[in-house]
Design a protein around this motif. Structure first.
Motif, short mmCIF file in Angstrom:
data_model
loop_
_atom_site.label_atom_id
_atom_site.label_comp_id
_atom_site.label_asym_id
_atom_site.label_seq_id
_atom_site.Cartn_x
_atom_site.Cartn_y
_atom_site.Cartn_z
N GLY A 70 90.28 -32.12 84.71
CA GLY A 70 90.37 -30.99 83.79
C GLY A 70 90.53 -31.37 82.33
N LYS A 71 90.60 -32.65 82.03
CA LYS A 71 90.72 -33.11 80.64
C LYS A 71 89.34 -33.44 80.11
N VAL A 72 88.95 -32.76 79.05
CA VAL A 72 87.59 -32.89 78.50
C VAL A 72 87.64 -33.68 77.19
N GLN A 73 86.76 -34.67 77.09
CA GLN A 73 86.63 -35.43 75.85
C GLN A 73 85.16 -35.46 75.44
N ILE A 74 84.90 -35.07 74.20
CA ILE A 74 83.53 -34.99 73.68
C ILE A 74 83.45 -35.77 72.38
N GLU A 75 82.43 -36.60 72.28
CA GLU A 75 82.10 -37.28 71.02
C GLU A 75 80.66 -36.91 70.69
N ALA A 76 80.42 -36.46 69.47
CA ALA A 76 79.09 -35.99 69.11
C ALA A 76 78.87 -36.14 67.61
N TYR A 77 77.60 -35.95 67.22
CA TYR A 77 77.21 -35.99 65.81
C TYR A 77 76.52 -34.68 65.44
N ASP A 102 73.39 -36.94 70.02
CA ASP A 102 74.08 -38.18 70.40
C ASP A 102 75.47 -37.87 70.95
N TYR A 103 75.52 -36.93 71.90
CA TYR A 103 76.81 -36.49 72.40
C TYR A 103 77.12 -37.15 73.74
N LYS A 104 78.41 -37.37 73.93
CA LYS A 104 78.92 -37.96 75.17
C LYS A 104 80.03 -37.06 75.69
N VAL A 105 79.99 -36.76 76.97
CA VAL A 105 80.96 -35.86 77.59
C VAL A 105 81.65 -36.58 78.74
N ASN A 106 82.98 -36.49 78.76
CA ASN A 106 83.75 -37.05 79.86
C ASN A 106 84.76 -36.01 80.35
N VAL A 107 84.75 -35.73 81.63
CA VAL A 107 85.67 -34.77 82.23
C VAL A 107 86.41 -35.46 83.36
N SER A 108 87.74 -35.45 83.30
CA SER A 108 88.56 -36.08 84.33
C SER A 108 89.81 -35.24 84.56
N ASP A 111 92.96 -29.87 78.95
CA ASP A 111 93.16 -30.56 77.67
C ASP A 111 91.78 -30.81 77.07
N LEU A 112 91.73 -30.90 75.74
CA LEU A 112 90.43 -31.01 75.08
C LEU A 112 90.54 -31.86 73.82
N ILE A 113 89.67 -32.84 73.73
CA ILE A 113 89.50 -33.63 72.51
C ILE A 113 88.04 -33.54 72.13
N CYS A 114 87.78 -32.98 70.96
CA CYS A 114 86.40 -32.78 70.50
C CYS A 114 86.23 -33.45 69.14
N LEU A 115 85.52 -34.58 69.13
CA LEU A 115 85.32 -35.35 67.91
C LEU A 115 83.87 -35.23 67.47
N VAL A 116 83.64 -34.56 66.34
CA VAL A 116 82.29 -34.36 65.82
C VAL A 116 82.19 -35.04 64.45
N THR A 117 81.23 -35.95 64.31
CA THR A 117 81.03 -36.70 63.07
C THR A 117 79.78 -36.18 62.36
N GLU A 118 79.92 -35.88 61.08
CA GLU A 118 78.79 -35.40 60.30
C GLU A 118 77.96 -36.58 59.78
N VAL A 119 76.64 -36.46 59.87
CA VAL A 119 75.71 -37.47 59.35
C VAL A 119 75.16 -36.97 58.02
N TYR A 120 75.43 -37.69 56.95
CA TYR A 120 75.09 -37.21 55.61
C TYR A 120 73.72 -37.71 55.12
N ASP A 121 73.17 -38.71 55.79
CA ASP A 121 71.86 -39.22 55.36
C ASP A 121 70.99 -39.45 56.60
N PRO A 122 70.56 -38.38 57.27
CA PRO A 122 69.79 -38.52 58.51
C PRO A 122 68.40 -39.10 58.26
#
Length: 390
Positions: free
Chosen positions: A282-289, A274-280, A311-322
């Motif tokens: 040279g600035k990279v933003q990632i949201e994922a699980y 469930d990852y989303k990638v945005n590059v603008s 620049d880089l923002i990497c947000l990863v969320t852990e799923v504890y009850d898949p």
């Protein structure tokens, strides 16, 4: 006077800021500006700053383990225990590890605490005081607030606004004084030459009031971050303001960066979904699980090494009850065994009760075949097909 506090990026003080973030402070009255750092303010995360606050008897609620100061005493002590009767308090206090002392005081009712966690005791705690801290000046017997760090041309001083609107400047102790600018520059340059011999010649160093300013070009974002981290760790450096720039090339477009980012997050060693990638620009933003305990530890470093990433923002969320993990694994196995889906990299996951197909295929036919394989195994139409045709 009131000051506006500005940062390069949007930050929240909710829960506390990370340390070493440069902040530009601008006076609302005269527009004078100076640089301070998040770890010099009370809104920094508590784990990164000194938390030795002292409770003032009669102004704070007290419990065992607190530091306590009685007006007129030569120093604070550590509260060992407290006993109360209807009209008095008996406080057992220890001073400097010596024998416990019993102190009896009339019982007082604390209605409103101005600073429930206590006060910085001045002038003895001037070096530990944060901007915004409530203080008690023991010599003047006055309360106030720490409002600034200044230099009078010779010494670094803490500025404190007392309750009677008197502005007091307290000279910081010798160990808390900033190094001369030229000496600090030499120390930083020597350190960078030791740790980054291949890059230090392209980075210039300036210093002022304990603050280090970096300029120049660096190979990639990973090197840039490592240099800043190295400088912040040098003793006597208040903080680092980084003006270095990452080398770029006309061949390193956002599309090229995005392709490399997908290759990293879809590698066999990285189990994200469930990852989303945005590059603008040279600035990279990632949201994922990711599943519990499967957070990729080196992913951010690998992404920061990609040429052209500024620049880089990497947000990863852990799923504890898949949910539906076995179903997803079964579908992935069928896809891997299909002769028509060779040469693809497909991941199947279920997040927020929606099945996801992610990864890359070589044709529209393979994309539809992967979807048909998933539909054959699940009894829902809540499916999102994010497969990219590469």
């Amino acid at each position: 006077m009131e000051h506006g506090i500005f940062a390069r990026e949007a930050y929240s003080t909710f829960g506390g800021m990370e340390p070493h973030i440069p902040l530009l402070c601008c006076c609302d009255a005269c527009n004078t500006m100076f640089v301070a750092f998040s770890n010099e303010f009370i809104f920094c995360s508590r784990e990164f700053v000194n938390q030795d606050y002292t409770k003032i008897f009669g102004y704070n609620r007290i419990k065992a383990g607190n530091w306590i100061y009685f007006k007129g005493s030569p120093k604070p002590g550590l509260v060992k225990s407290i006993f109360q009767s209807p009209d008095k308090m008996i406080i057992i206090v220890n001073y400097d590890g010596g024998p416990d002392q019993k102190i009896e005081k009339p019982r007082t009712a604390i209605v409103n605490e101005e600073s429930p966690e206590g006060y910085r005791l001045l002038p003895i705690q001037s070096a530990q005081t944060l901007l915004g801290d409530f203080i008690y000046h023991a010599i003047r017997d006055q309360f106030g607030v720490a409002v600034g760090l200044v230099n009078d041309g010779e010494k670094d001083k803490l500025a404190v606004m007392l309750k009677d609107n008197t502005l007091v400047f307290i000279t910081l102790p010798p160990l808390a004084q900033n190094l001369p600018n030229d000496k600090l520059c030499a120390i930083v340059q020597n350190k960078l030459a030791q740790v980054f011999p291949e890059h230090c010649t392209r980075v210039s160093v300036e210093a002022g009031q304990g603050i280090v300013y970096l300029n120049g070009l660096v190979k990639n974002l990973s090197i840039q971050r490592a240099i800043v981290k190295c400088v912040n760790a040098i003793p006597k450096v208040r903080g680092c303001v980084d003006f270095t720039r990452v080398e770029t090339s006309s061949l390193t477009t956002d599309a090229v960066i995005e392709k490399t980012v997908y290759e990293q997050i879809e590698s066999s060693a990285t189990r994200l979904f469930d990852y989303k990638v945005n590059v603008s620009e040279g600035k990279v933003q990632i949201e994922a699980y990711c599943y519990e305990n499967e957070r990729p530890k080196d992913l951010e470093n690998r992404l920061a090494e990609i040429p052209g990433v500024r620049d880089l923002i990497c947000l990863v969320t852990e799923v504890y009850d898949p949910i539906n993990v076995e179903v997803c694994q079964k579908v992935e196995s069928e896809i891997a065994a299909s002769a028509f889906l060779q040469g693809t990299n497909i991941r199947v996951s279920c997040n927020n009760r929606k099945f996801l197909l992610e990864g890359r295929v070589q044709s529209l036919l393979q994309k539809e075949l992967a979807l048909a394989t998933l539909l054959k195994n699940v009894k829902t139409t809540s499916i999102e097909n994010r497969l990219r045709i590469v």
